[in-house]
Design a protein around this motif. Structure first.
Motif, mmCIF file in Angstrom:
data_model
loop_
_atom_site.group_PDB
_atom_site.id
_atom_site.type_symbol
_atom_site.label_atom_id
_atom_site.label_comp_id
_atom_site.label_asym_id
_atom_site.label_seq_id
_atom_site.Cartn_x
_atom_site.Cartn_y
_atom_site.Cartn_z
ATOM 1 N N LYS A 66 -33.721 -26.655 0.412
ATOM 2 C CA LYS A 66 -33.008 -26.372 1.651
ATOM 3 C C LYS A 66 -32.064 -27.507 2.036
ATOM 4 O O LYS A 66 -30.940 -27.254 2.495
ATOM 5 N N GLU A 67 -32.486 -28.749 1.844
ATOM 6 C CA GLU A 67 -31.644 -29.894 2.216
ATOM 7 C C GLU A 67 -30.360 -29.918 1.393
ATOM 8 O O GLU A 67 -29.292 -30.240 1.916
ATOM 9 N N LEU B 126 -31.115 -20.083 -3.344
ATOM 10 C CA LEU B 126 -31.320 -20.922 -2.163
ATOM 11 C C LEU B 126 -30.738 -20.259 -0.923
ATOM 12 O O LEU B 126 -31.322 -20.318 0.166
ATOM 13 N N TRP B 127 -29.565 -19.636 -1.084
ATOM 14 C CA TRP B 127 -28.947 -18.957 0.047
ATOM 15 C C TRP B 127 -29.831 -17.822 0.557
ATOM 16 O O TRP B 127 -30.018 -17.667 1.761
ATOM 17 N N GLY C 268 -30.424 -19.346 3.853
ATOM 18 C CA GLY C 268 -29.105 -19.169 4.456
ATOM 19 C C GLY C 268 -29.121 -18.858 5.941
ATOM 20 O O GLY C 268 -28.381 -19.468 6.720
ATOM 21 N N LYS C 269 -29.961 -17.922 6.342
ATOM 22 C CA LYS C 269 -30.009 -17.526 7.752
ATOM 23 C C LYS C 269 -30.375 -18.698 8.651
ATOM 24 O O LYS C 269 -29.715 -18.936 9.681
ATOM 25 N N LEU D 146 -23.417 -20.827 13.274
ATOM 26 C CA LEU D 146 -22.457 -20.024 12.528
ATOM 27 C C LEU D 146 -22.981 -18.597 12.354
ATOM 28 O O LEU D 146 -24.181 -18.381 12.226
ATOM 29 N N GLU D 147 -22.051 -17.652 12.349
ATOM 30 C CA GLU D 147 -22.372 -16.290 11.939
ATOM 31 C C GLU D 147 -22.059 -16.198 10.443
ATOM 32 O O GLU D 147 -21.291 -17.005 9.907
ATOM 33 N N TYR D 148 -22.628 -15.208 9.775
ATOM 34 C CA TYR D 148 -22.297 -15.036 8.359
ATOM 35 C C TYR D 148 -22.237 -13.563 8.007
ATOM 36 O O TYR D 148 -22.843 -12.713 8.667
#
Length: 201
Positions: free
Chosen positions: A19-20, A55-56, A60-61, A69-71
């Motif tokens: 995650k980092e 990883l995303w 990601g969320k 941020l929105e994605y």
């Protein structure tokens, strides 16, 4: 970015994982958007190397929430996932600017469509190719998007974050703002990692 900072940032990324690591590459790539200097940033997460696609999907969320941020997923297959990271209010304002909306109307994005509906159209068009109008979503001046189409990507006046066909002085100011956002983010991430390492020792 100067050479020393580039080396330090590369070394920082090398030491991070999971995650980092994903958080750091998102923070750097989308720094102008995180700092409200750009309505949206486009990122491609793939299965090569560190497998940022996996990883995303896992982090990601949470990472987007941490950066406010929105994605929106524009395209995904077995090897990669293309994501638009954006600031909702800034992106809506930019897309609804009369000059930009006039261009988007020609591309099939009706004025009365919501942001979600416009993103869905963009996603549909991403199925076959990278549509020219994505430049508007990314904050490029409409004159440069039109210039790119007219000249078929050739004969630009300058090129950095995009190919410039009109008002190069304006483009240089925007490029400088983006560079500063990324440099400050890289410096922050390097310092953060140094502090972590110091605590571990």
């Amino acid at each position: 970015m100067d050479k020393l900072l580039k080396l330090k940032f590369a070394e920082t990324l090398r030491k991070l994982s999971g995650k980092e690591y994903l958080e750091a590459i998102v923070a750097f790539a989308a720094a102008p958007t995180i700092q409200n200097k750009k309505p949206a940033s486009l990122m491609n997460f793939n299965s090569c190397g560190r497998n940022t696609a996996a990883l995303w999907r896992k982090y990601g969320k949470d990472i987007c929430e941490s950066f406010n941020l929105e994605y929106f997923e524009l395209k995904s297959d077995n090897d990669s996932t293309i994501i638009l990271l954006y600031q909702k209010k800034l992106l809506e304002w930019y897309l609804n600017h009369p000059r930009n909306q006039s261009f988007l109307n020609k591309m099939g994005y009706c004025t009365e469509y919501s942001l979600k509906e416009k993103l869905e159209i963009l996603k549909h068009r991403f199925n076959n190719f990278c549509p020219h109008e994505v430049g508007i979503f990314l904050g490029m001046p409409v004159e440069d998007v039109e210039g790119f189409i007219e000249h078929k990507g050739k004969n630009c006046l300058s090129c950095k974050y995009w190919k410039v066909y009109c008002n190069p002085k304006r483009a240089e100011l925007i490029f400088s703002a983006y560079d500063k956002a990324r440099n400050s983010m890289a410096e922050f991430l390097v310092k953060l990692n140094e502090d972590r390492m110091a605590k571990c020792c």
